[in-house]
Structure formats: C-alpha cells, structure tokens
Design an enzyme around this catalytic site. Sequence first.
Site, PDB file in Angstrom:
ATOM      1  N   GLY A  21      25.967  37.987  24.965  1.00  0.00           N
ATOM      2  CA  GLY A  21      26.503  39.276  25.408  1.00  0.00           C
ATOM      3  C   GLY A  21      28.008  39.345  25.182  1.00  0.00           C
ATOM      4  O   GLY A  21      28.554  40.365  24.774  1.00  0.00           O
ATOM      5  N   ARG A  88      18.682  35.638  21.880  1.00  0.00           N
ATOM      6  CA  ARG A  88      19.730  35.965  22.857  1.00  0.00           C
ATOM      7  C   ARG A  88      20.120  34.681  23.589  1.00  0.00           C
ATOM      8  O   ARG A  88      19.241  33.906  24.012  1.00  0.00           O
ATOM      9  CB  ARG A  88      19.199  37.002  23.842  1.00  0.00           C
ATOM     10  CG  ARG A  88      20.046  37.177  25.052  1.00  0.00           C
ATOM     11  CD  ARG A  88      19.800  38.443  25.811  1.00  0.00           C
ATOM     12  NE  ARG A  88      20.209  38.321  27.196  1.00  0.00           N
ATOM     13  CZ  ARG A  88      21.471  38.171  27.620  1.00  0.00           C
ATOM     14  NH1 ARG A  88      22.461  38.134  26.753  1.00  0.00           N
ATOM     15  NH2 ARG A  88      21.740  38.046  28.908  1.00  0.00           N
ATOM     16  N   ILE A  89      21.420  34.430  23.706  1.00  0.00           N
ATOM     17  CA  ILE A  89      21.904  33.289  24.492  1.00  0.00           C
ATOM     18  C   ILE A  89      22.809  33.881  25.581  1.00  0.00           C
ATOM     19  O   ILE A  89      23.950  34.243  25.319  1.00  0.00           O
ATOM     20  CB  ILE A  89      22.639  32.252  23.615  1.00  0.00           C
ATOM     21  CG1 ILE A  89      23.537  32.918  22.578  1.00  0.00           C
ATOM     22  CG2 ILE A  89      21.648  31.338  22.913  1.00  0.00           C
ATOM     23  CD1 ILE A  89      24.391  31.934  21.807  1.00  0.00           C
ATOM     24  N   GLU A 180      18.902  39.369  34.426  1.00  0.00           N
ATOM     25  CA  GLU A 180      19.957  39.613  33.432  1.00  0.00           C
ATOM     26  C   GLU A 180      19.842  41.055  32.967  1.00  0.00           C
ATOM     27  O   GLU A 180      19.165  41.853  33.622  1.00  0.00           O
ATOM     28  CB  GLU A 180      19.894  38.571  32.309  1.00  0.00           C
ATOM     29  CG  GLU A 180      18.553  38.440  31.631  1.00  0.00           C
ATOM     30  CD  GLU A 180      18.280  39.478  30.583  1.00  0.00           C
ATOM     31  OE1 GLU A 180      18.885  39.391  29.506  1.00  0.00           O
ATOM     32  OE2 GLU A 180      17.412  40.366  30.799  1.00  0.00           O
ATOM     33  N   MET A 181      20.446  41.424  31.826  1.00  0.00           N
ATOM     34  CA  MET A 181      20.554  42.857  31.535  1.00  0.00           C
ATOM     35  C   MET A 181      20.170  43.304  30.111  1.00  0.00           C
ATOM     36  O   MET A 181      20.427  44.450  29.766  1.00  0.00           O
ATOM     37  CB  MET A 181      21.993  43.325  31.841  1.00  0.00           C
ATOM     38  CG  MET A 181      22.379  43.130  33.294  1.00  0.00           C
ATOM     39  SD  MET A 181      24.074  43.638  33.666  1.00  0.00           S
ATOM     40  CE  MET A 181      23.936  45.403  33.494  1.00  0.00           C
ATOM     41  N   GLU A 182      19.559  42.436  29.286  1.00  0.00           N
ATOM     42  CA  GLU A 182      19.295  42.826  27.894  1.00  0.00           C
ATOM     43  C   GLU A 182      17.912  42.484  27.337  1.00  0.00           C
ATOM     44  O   GLU A 182      17.443  43.130  26.391  1.00  0.00           O
ATOM     45  CB  GLU A 182      20.324  42.174  26.938  1.00  0.00           C
ATOM     46  CG  GLU A 182      21.748  42.642  27.085  1.00  0.00           C
ATOM     47  CD  GLU A 182      22.492  41.927  28.208  1.00  0.00           C
ATOM     48  OE1 GLU A 182      22.003  40.870  28.659  1.00  0.00           O
ATOM     49  OE2 GLU A 182      23.537  42.419  28.645  1.00  0.00           O
ATOM     50  N   SER A 204      24.118  31.314  35.641  1.00  0.00           N
ATOM     51  CA  SER A 204      25.575  31.322  35.882  1.00  0.00           C
ATOM     52  C   SER A 204      25.892  31.606  37.337  1.00  0.00           C
ATOM     53  O   SER A 204      27.016  31.414  37.782  1.00  0.00           O
ATOM     54  CB  SER A 204      26.243  32.391  35.021  1.00  0.00           C
ATOM     55  OG  SER A 204      25.734  33.677  35.356  1.00  0.00           O
ATOM     56  N   ASP A 205      24.911  32.103  38.071  1.00  0.00           N
ATOM     57  CA  ASP A 205      25.124  32.316  39.502  1.00  0.00           C
ATOM     58  C   ASP A 205      23.783  32.381  40.218  1.00  0.00           C
ATOM     59  O   ASP A 205      22.739  32.549  39.573  1.00  0.00           O
ATOM     60  CB  ASP A 205      25.962  33.569  39.776  1.00  0.00           C
ATOM     61  CG  ASP A 205      25.431  34.782  39.057  1.00  0.00           C
ATOM     62  OD1 ASP A 205      25.928  35.070  37.951  1.00  0.00           O
ATOM     63  OD2 ASP A 205      24.509  35.404  39.586  1.00  0.00           O
TER      64      ASP A 205
HETATM   65  O1  LIG Z   1      26.276  36.527  29.584  1.00  0.00           O
HETATM   66  P1  LIG Z   1      25.617  37.727  28.993  1.00  0.00           P
HETATM   67  O2  LIG Z   1      24.918  37.389  27.714  1.00  0.00           O
HETATM   68  O3  LIG Z   1      26.536  38.905  28.810  1.00  0.00           O
HETATM   69  O4  LIG Z   1      24.462  38.164  30.029  1.00  0.00           O
HETATM   70  C1  LIG Z   1      24.628  38.546  31.377  1.00  0.00           C
HETATM   71  O5  LIG Z   1      25.980  38.742  31.772  1.00  0.00           O
HETATM   72  C2  LIG Z   1      26.310  40.137  31.832  1.00  0.00           C
HETATM   73  C3  LIG Z   1      26.674  40.512  33.253  1.00  0.00           C
HETATM   74  O6  LIG Z   1      27.751  39.779  33.679  1.00  0.00           O
HETATM   75  C4  LIG Z   1      25.072  40.885  31.345  1.00  0.00           C
HETATM   76  O7  LIG Z   1      25.194  41.128  29.979  1.00  0.00           O
HETATM   77  C5  LIG Z   1      23.978  39.896  31.672  1.00  0.00           C
HETATM   78  O8  LIG Z   1      22.788  40.038  30.959  1.00  0.00           O
HETATM   79  O1  LIG Z   2      22.968  40.255  34.856  1.00  0.00           O
HETATM   80  C1  LIG Z   2      23.296  39.269  35.519  1.00  0.00           C
HETATM   81  C2  LIG Z   2      23.875  38.128  34.924  1.00  0.00           C
HETATM   82  C3  LIG Z   2      24.221  37.071  35.700  1.00  0.00           C
HETATM   83  N1  LIG Z   2      23.989  37.131  37.017  1.00  0.00           N
HETATM   84  C4  LIG Z   2      23.446  38.223  37.587  1.00  0.00           C
HETATM   85  O2  LIG Z   2      23.263  38.253  38.802  1.00  0.00           O
HETATM   86  N2  LIG Z   2      23.107  39.253  36.834  1.00  0.00           N
END
Ligand SMILES: O=P(O)(O)O[C@H]1O[C@H](CO)[C@@H](O)[C@H]1O
Ligand SMILES: O=c1cc[nH]c(=O)[nH]1
Length: 233
Positions: A21, A88-89, A180-182, A204-205
């Site tokens: 991303g 996607r990574i 996540e979002m994609e 990551s969290d």
């Molecule tokens: O680290 P990336 O690949 O961006 O992915 C995650 O981080 C972003 C949100 O902080 C969103 O794009 C989510 O999908």
């Molecule tokens: O989209 C995301 C990415 C990392 N952590 C989240 O909670 N949401």
Amino acid sequence: MGTPHLEAKKGDIAESVLLPGDPLRAKHIAETFLEDAVCYNQVRGMLGYTGLYKGKRVSIQGTGMGIPSISIYVNELIAEYGVRKLMRIGTCGSIQENVNMRDVVLAMSASTDSSINKIRFGGLDYAPTADFELLHTAWSVAKKKNISVKAGPVLTSDTFYGDDPDWWRLWADFGIMTVEMETAGLYTLAAKYKVQALALLTVSDSILTGEVSTTEERQKTFNDMIEIALESA
Ligand SMILES: O=P(O)(O)O[C@H]1O[C@H](CO)[C@@H](O)[C@H]1O
Ligand SMILES: O=c1cc[nH]c(=O)[nH]1
C-alpha cells in the site's frame, strides 16, 4: 504511452508484481532486495520499480490505501501492462487472540464491508478468494524457510477509523483473523481478468491489545513477508 496513473512504457513492468500500500515500502524493497532496480513510476508519488530477484524480473508497485486506489493500479497493471501474478504485501490489524504482532497471514478469502461488489453483482454476494496455486506456493516457501505463517479469512474494510469500538467482534466470532483495506478489491479484479493474486499481510497492530508498530517499522521491518512474496513470484 502510459496510463492516467502509470508512466511506464510497455515492457517496463514484470509479469509478477508485489503490491505494498505504501509507496515508500516499494522503494525500500527495491533498494534492499532487488538488483538493477529501475523506478518506472512517480506519478502521484505512487512509486513503482522493476529489478531482478535471484535473476528473475519482478516489479514492486505502491497501490495507496483502500479498494478504490488499489483497483486503479490493478486494472492498469493487468489490462495495459500484461501483469499475470499480483501479490499484495500489506499490513493488517489482528482481531484474534492467537494472531500476534508481526505474524504473517496469507489471506485465503476477503470478506468486506465495502459495497463495491454488491453494486457489481446487483445486491448479491461474491466471495473474493486467493489463487490456490499462489497460496500453496507461498505456504510451501514459508515452511521451507522456517517462517511461521497462518492462512485464513481476512476482512477488507472501507474504514480505518470506525464509529463503534466493538465493530470487529461479529467478524471475529465468524473466524476473521485480521483487518485491512484492499484485498477484496484485488481478488475480485484478479478473478475478472483471470490472473493470479494473493495477499500476504503482516500484523502491524492488534485491535485486541492496542499494540501498534511505528511508521518506520511499517515501512522497513516486514522482511519475512517480503521474502515469501519474492520467492513465490
Ligand atoms: O500497509 P498497507 O499495505 O497500506 O495496508 C494497510 O495499511 C493501511 C492503513 O494504515 C491500509 O492500506 C491497510 O490495508
Ligand atoms: O487497515 C488496517 C491496517 C492495519 N491495522 C488496522 O487496524 N487496519
């Protein structure tokens, strides 16, 4: 030449593309892991590179955040540049007790709260799914390298900051591992164009414990995921 969002010439982009991303993660990976890396895109700061990994051509393209942004790049990469393998990574947030910070999750499926597929399929549900061969390859690479990975369902959300603090509980009850979002957008377009896609996500969290990674860690320290993706490509 080029597209509205990519200034690369035909042939500048490899058949296999890794998709972080964050465009600065693309730069870091190209500089750290690839030989002879060339930057082919700077439009909107969405950096893209092609180079060699163990002698094989591979590209790394930033996608931005959310389904609308990744969909623009994935459409153009496949339709205009002939990309066939998309990985996607990304980063994600855990919503399960047994999914810990820095774990790598291979996304088998991506449920979503986005209405993009409801619109596409006239109100019906569609199940965005990983390519089995890529999933199997990534799993085998991880095992061979002794990297611990989990595989399972994820949620692709349209929101990072929701209104209801307990929004994630229902998804967790139904087995979703991380958010996540994609990925739902990526898997849907890969199916449409009949190409291969997989999302590899590093935690990551944790939405359960409140733990978070720093910005620098998000950009630079997810090497297990990156190595699995590069070897699988
Ligand atoms: O680290 P990336 O690949 O961006 O992915 C995650 O981080 C972003 C949100 O902080 C969103 O794009 C989510 O999908
Ligand atoms: O989209 C995301 C990415 C990392 N952590 C989240 O909670 N949401």
